[in-house]
Design an enzyme around this catalytic site. Sequence first.
Site, PDB file in Angstrom:
ATOM      1  N   THR A  75      23.990  48.970 -22.946  1.00  0.00           N
ATOM      2  CA  THR A  75      24.014  49.959 -24.022  1.00  0.00           C
ATOM      3  C   THR A  75      22.628  50.533 -24.303  1.00  0.00           C
ATOM      4  O   THR A  75      21.617  49.868 -24.059  1.00  0.00           O
ATOM      5  CB  THR A  75      24.562  49.294 -25.309  1.00  0.00           C
ATOM      6  N   ASP A  76      22.601  51.728 -24.900  1.00  0.00           N
ATOM      7  CA  ASP A  76      21.315  52.309 -25.319  1.00  0.00           C
ATOM      8  C   ASP A  76      20.744  51.600 -26.556  1.00  0.00           C
ATOM      9  O   ASP A  76      19.567  51.767 -26.880  1.00  0.00           O
ATOM     10  CB  ASP A  76      21.461  53.820 -25.588  1.00  0.00           C
ATOM     11  N   GLU A  77      21.583  50.793 -27.251  1.00  0.00           N
ATOM     12  CA  GLU A  77      21.114  50.172 -28.499  1.00  0.00           C
ATOM     13  C   GLU A  77      19.993  49.170 -28.266  1.00  0.00           C
ATOM     14  O   GLU A  77      19.281  48.807 -29.193  1.00  0.00           O
ATOM     15  CB  GLU A  77      22.276  49.491 -29.228  1.00  0.00           C
ATOM     16  N   TYR A 129      24.219  42.332 -32.262  1.00  0.00           N
ATOM     17  CA  TYR A 129      24.888  42.876 -31.068  1.00  0.00           C
ATOM     18  C   TYR A 129      23.860  43.347 -30.042  1.00  0.00           C
ATOM     19  O   TYR A 129      23.892  42.933 -28.875  1.00  0.00           O
ATOM     20  CB  TYR A 129      25.831  44.025 -31.452  1.00  0.00           C
ATOM     21  N   LYS A 189      22.941  41.956 -26.246  1.00  0.00           N
ATOM     22  CA  LYS A 189      23.024  42.769 -25.023  1.00  0.00           C
ATOM     23  C   LYS A 189      21.649  42.809 -24.326  1.00  0.00           C
ATOM     24  O   LYS A 189      21.567  42.764 -23.106  1.00  0.00           O
ATOM     25  CB  LYS A 189      23.504  44.188 -25.337  1.00  0.00           C
TER      26      LYS A 189
HETATM   27  P1  NAD Z   1      35.670  46.475 -26.182  1.00  0.00           P
HETATM   28  O1  NAD Z   1      35.295  45.592 -27.319  1.00  0.00           O
HETATM   29  O2  NAD Z   1      36.657  47.565 -26.377  1.00  0.00           O
HETATM   30  O3  NAD Z   1      36.223  45.579 -24.971  1.00  0.00           O
HETATM   31  C1  NAD Z   1      35.625  44.374 -24.592  1.00  0.00           C
HETATM   32  C2  NAD Z   1      36.602  43.628 -23.675  1.00  0.00           C
HETATM   33  O4  NAD Z   1      35.954  42.414 -23.240  1.00  0.00           O
HETATM   34  C3  NAD Z   1      37.896  43.206 -24.378  1.00  0.00           C
HETATM   35  O5  NAD Z   1      39.000  43.493 -23.549  1.00  0.00           O
HETATM   36  C4  NAD Z   1      37.743  41.698 -24.572  1.00  0.00           C
HETATM   37  O6  NAD Z   1      38.970  41.009 -24.573  1.00  0.00           O
HETATM   38  C5  NAD Z   1      36.877  41.342 -23.379  1.00  0.00           C
HETATM   39  N1  NAD Z   1      36.084  40.110 -23.601  1.00  0.00           N
HETATM   40  C6  NAD Z   1      35.356  39.781 -24.697  1.00  0.00           C
HETATM   41  N2  NAD Z   1      34.785  38.580 -24.523  1.00  0.00           N
HETATM   42  C7  NAD Z   1      35.146  38.145 -23.278  1.00  0.00           C
HETATM   43  C8  NAD Z   1      34.860  36.981 -22.523  1.00  0.00           C
HETATM   44  N3  NAD Z   1      34.082  36.013 -23.018  1.00  0.00           N
HETATM   45  N4  NAD Z   1      35.373  36.878 -21.283  1.00  0.00           N
HETATM   46  C9  NAD Z   1      36.177  37.851 -20.777  1.00  0.00           C
HETATM   47  N5  NAD Z   1      36.499  38.974 -21.457  1.00  0.00           N
HETATM   48  C10 NAD Z   1      35.976  39.119 -22.696  1.00  0.00           C
HETATM   49  O7  NAD Z   1      34.294  47.032 -25.623  1.00  0.00           O
HETATM   50  P2  NAD Z   1      33.960  48.444 -24.939  1.00  0.00           P
HETATM   51  O8  NAD Z   1      33.621  49.427 -25.988  1.00  0.00           O
HETATM   52  O9  NAD Z   1      35.003  48.738 -23.941  1.00  0.00           O
HETATM   53  O10 NAD Z   1      32.596  48.058 -24.200  1.00  0.00           O
HETATM   54  C11 NAD Z   1      32.604  47.552 -22.866  1.00  0.00           C
HETATM   55  C12 NAD Z   1      31.170  47.276 -22.433  1.00  0.00           C
HETATM   56  O11 NAD Z   1      30.421  48.494 -22.485  1.00  0.00           O
HETATM   57  C13 NAD Z   1      30.423  46.289 -23.328  1.00  0.00           C
HETATM   58  O12 NAD Z   1      29.619  45.492 -22.512  1.00  0.00           O
HETATM   59  C14 NAD Z   1      29.575  47.176 -24.239  1.00  0.00           C
HETATM   60  O13 NAD Z   1      28.412  46.503 -24.642  1.00  0.00           O
HETATM   61  C15 NAD Z   1      29.269  48.318 -23.300  1.00  0.00           C
HETATM   62  N6  NAD Z   1      29.010  49.630 -23.952  1.00  0.00           N
HETATM   63  C16 NAD Z   1      29.894  50.137 -24.860  1.00  0.00           C
HETATM   64  C17 NAD Z   1      29.660  51.405 -25.394  1.00  0.00           C
HETATM   65  C18 NAD Z   1      30.619  52.030 -26.400  1.00  0.00           C
HETATM   66  O14 NAD Z   1      30.297  53.085 -26.954  1.00  0.00           O
HETATM   67  N7  NAD Z   1      31.785  51.464 -26.651  1.00  0.00           N
HETATM   68  C19 NAD Z   1      28.527  52.129 -25.017  1.00  0.00           C
HETATM   69  C20 NAD Z   1      27.633  51.560 -24.093  1.00  0.00           C
HETATM   70  C21 NAD Z   1      27.900  50.317 -23.555  1.00  0.00           C
HETATM   71  O1  DAU Z   2      25.229  53.324 -28.533  1.00  0.00           O
HETATM   72  C1  DAU Z   2      26.171  52.577 -27.805  1.00  0.00           C
HETATM   73  C2  DAU Z   2      26.952  51.693 -28.746  1.00  0.00           C
HETATM   74  O2  DAU Z   2      27.824  52.550 -29.476  1.00  0.00           O
HETATM   75  C3  DAU Z   2      27.731  50.590 -28.048  1.00  0.00           C
HETATM   76  O3  DAU Z   2      26.825  49.714 -27.416  1.00  0.00           O
HETATM   77  C4  DAU Z   2      28.598  49.815 -29.048  1.00  0.00           C
HETATM   78  O4  DAU Z   2      29.397  48.875 -28.362  1.00  0.00           O
HETATM   79  C5  DAU Z   2      29.485  50.799 -29.776  1.00  0.00           C
HETATM   80  O5  DAU Z   2      30.230  50.118 -30.760  1.00  0.00           O
HETATM   81  C6  DAU Z   2      28.649  51.912 -30.420  1.00  0.00           C
HETATM   82  O6  DAU Z   2      27.853  51.399 -31.504  1.00  0.00           O
HETATM   83  P1  DAU Z   2      27.690  52.208 -32.886  1.00  0.00           P
HETATM   84  O7  DAU Z   2      27.335  51.256 -33.930  1.00  0.00           O
HETATM   85  O8  DAU Z   2      26.818  53.404 -32.711  1.00  0.00           O
HETATM   86  O9  DAU Z   2      29.218  52.744 -33.033  1.00  0.00           O
HETATM   87  P2  DAU Z   2      30.209  52.808 -34.298  1.00  0.00           P
HETATM   88  O10 DAU Z   2      31.401  53.593 -33.845  1.00  0.00           O
HETATM   89  O11 DAU Z   2      30.443  51.486 -34.903  1.00  0.00           O
HETATM   90  O12 DAU Z   2      29.390  53.698 -35.319  1.00  0.00           O
HETATM   91  C7  DAU Z   2      28.948  54.999 -34.970  1.00  0.00           C
HETATM   92  C8  DAU Z   2      28.137  55.534 -36.144  1.00  0.00           C
HETATM   93  O13 DAU Z   2      29.041  55.758 -37.242  1.00  0.00           O
HETATM   94  C9  DAU Z   2      27.091  54.556 -36.655  1.00  0.00           C
HETATM   95  O14 DAU Z   2      25.954  55.285 -37.090  1.00  0.00           O
HETATM   96  C10 DAU Z   2      27.763  53.876 -37.846  1.00  0.00           C
HETATM   97  C11 DAU Z   2      28.676  54.967 -38.388  1.00  0.00           C
HETATM   98  N1  DAU Z   2      29.938  54.491 -39.032  1.00  0.00           N
HETATM   99  C12 DAU Z   2      30.710  53.604 -38.343  1.00  0.00           C
HETATM  100  C13 DAU Z   2      31.893  53.145 -38.902  1.00  0.00           C
HETATM  101  C14 DAU Z   2      32.742  52.130 -38.160  1.00  0.00           C
HETATM  102  C15 DAU Z   2      30.311  54.989 -40.253  1.00  0.00           C
HETATM  103  O15 DAU Z   2      29.606  55.841 -40.846  1.00  0.00           O
HETATM  104  N2  DAU Z   2      31.487  54.545 -40.801  1.00  0.00           N
HETATM  105  C16 DAU Z   2      32.299  53.612 -40.191  1.00  0.00           C
HETATM  106  O16 DAU Z   2      33.334  53.218 -40.764  1.00  0.00           O
END
Ligand code: NAD
Ligand code: DAU
Length: 354
Positions: free
Chosen positions: A132-134, A158, A162
Amino acid sequence: MILVTGGAGFIGANFVLDWLAQSDETVINLDKLTYAGNMENLASIADDPRHIFVQGDIGDSALMTQLLQTHQPRAVINFAAESHVDRSILGPEDFIQTNVVGTFHLLESVRAYWTAMDESAKSAFRFLHVSTDEVYGSLGPDDAPFTETTPYAPNSPYSASKAASDHLVRAYHHTYGLPVLTTNCSNNYGPLQFPEKLIPLVMMNAVAGKALPIYGDGLNVRDWLYVGDHCSAIRTVLAHGKLGEVYNVGGWNEKANIDVVKTICTMLDDLHAGSPVTPHADLITYVKDRAGHDRRYAIDATKLQRELGWMPSETFETGIRKTVAWYLANQTWVANIASGEYRHWVEKQYGSKA
Ligand code: NAD
Ligand code: DAU
């Protein structure tokens, strides 16, 4: 054959579906099925012989070793993680367990498998870690976007977990020569995203006529990428990435949260005129800010574009329109999630406003 972890979650499931739409190469999908894992995401490939689903934990070395030995995948793509920042604030332990300890055990299983390979299989093998970019921390309004050389400065449990996993992956390349690739991507959105994250949460609440919670002043900025473009970036890095390298992935789509939510509200006014409350923007409710809330993320994905020729195919406008349409057409998917453990989370996070 490839092995994907976390393929029942949002990005992993999109990746598996996209992969099988474009290739006949079998996918072994290992997922623990935590609250975020959903077999409904994979319903369309339930009977597809190219998809082998296994419920299990990346930290279960015996299971991982057996899967690797039996199926002999040419690549492992690690999506599995605890992924929601707010959950990491309320309870960090699962994040350390899966993202740090789990990734460590996975790396150990993969290292043993890779070490025993013959030389040609060894050089063809890849371990791709999805991050992730975080990990880069928070930007000020005039700072340049994150590049691959931006120092790590994670701010939430989180992102710290990561970051730790990224460092382990890097170390396994440097020390043992494991052929790794790492991608650091910005915020994804699109079909199948669990409605704890901003965009699907807003969709779910808006359709139900419930409050749309905006943390703080709503001016935190995220850089949004359509999930299909993240999947194509991962396929590109897997095929052409240079071993040991990191690739940033982003959509050149910086938006303030309030603008994202207003865009969705305006689309819903158009596409979902039957909602209990219109205009939908009347539902916007400012709530207490997230602790340690990062102000701005922005990704410079020039390296991926220049070296490997990847470009996103969706703009934010086209991607969000597809996403809003998908959630409207898949209300049963949302309703099936919005029960049980998830309802408990909403009460804990948003209290009486839920
Ligand atoms: P998600 O939470 O939707 O899915 C995570 C999946 O991993 C789930 O199916 C869960 O059951 C599985 N899981 C959790 N713990 C596990 C374990 N110990 N063993 C096996 N499986 C396990 O997450 P996502 O949003 O699909 O993110 C996927 C990946 O991409 C993560 O590594 C996250 O850090 C990364 N990522 C997410 C975003 C985003 O915006 N969602 C952006 C950048 C990177
Ligand atoms: O940047 C990549 C990341 O993006 C991933 O690594 C994470 O897995 C993914 O969850 C996401 O993180 P964020 O914290 O940026 O996403 P989230 O959707 O939780 O929140 C997006 C923005 O919106 C953040 O600034 C918080 C805000 N927010 C979020 C929720 C859930 C609100 O204002 N209200 C809300 O109820």
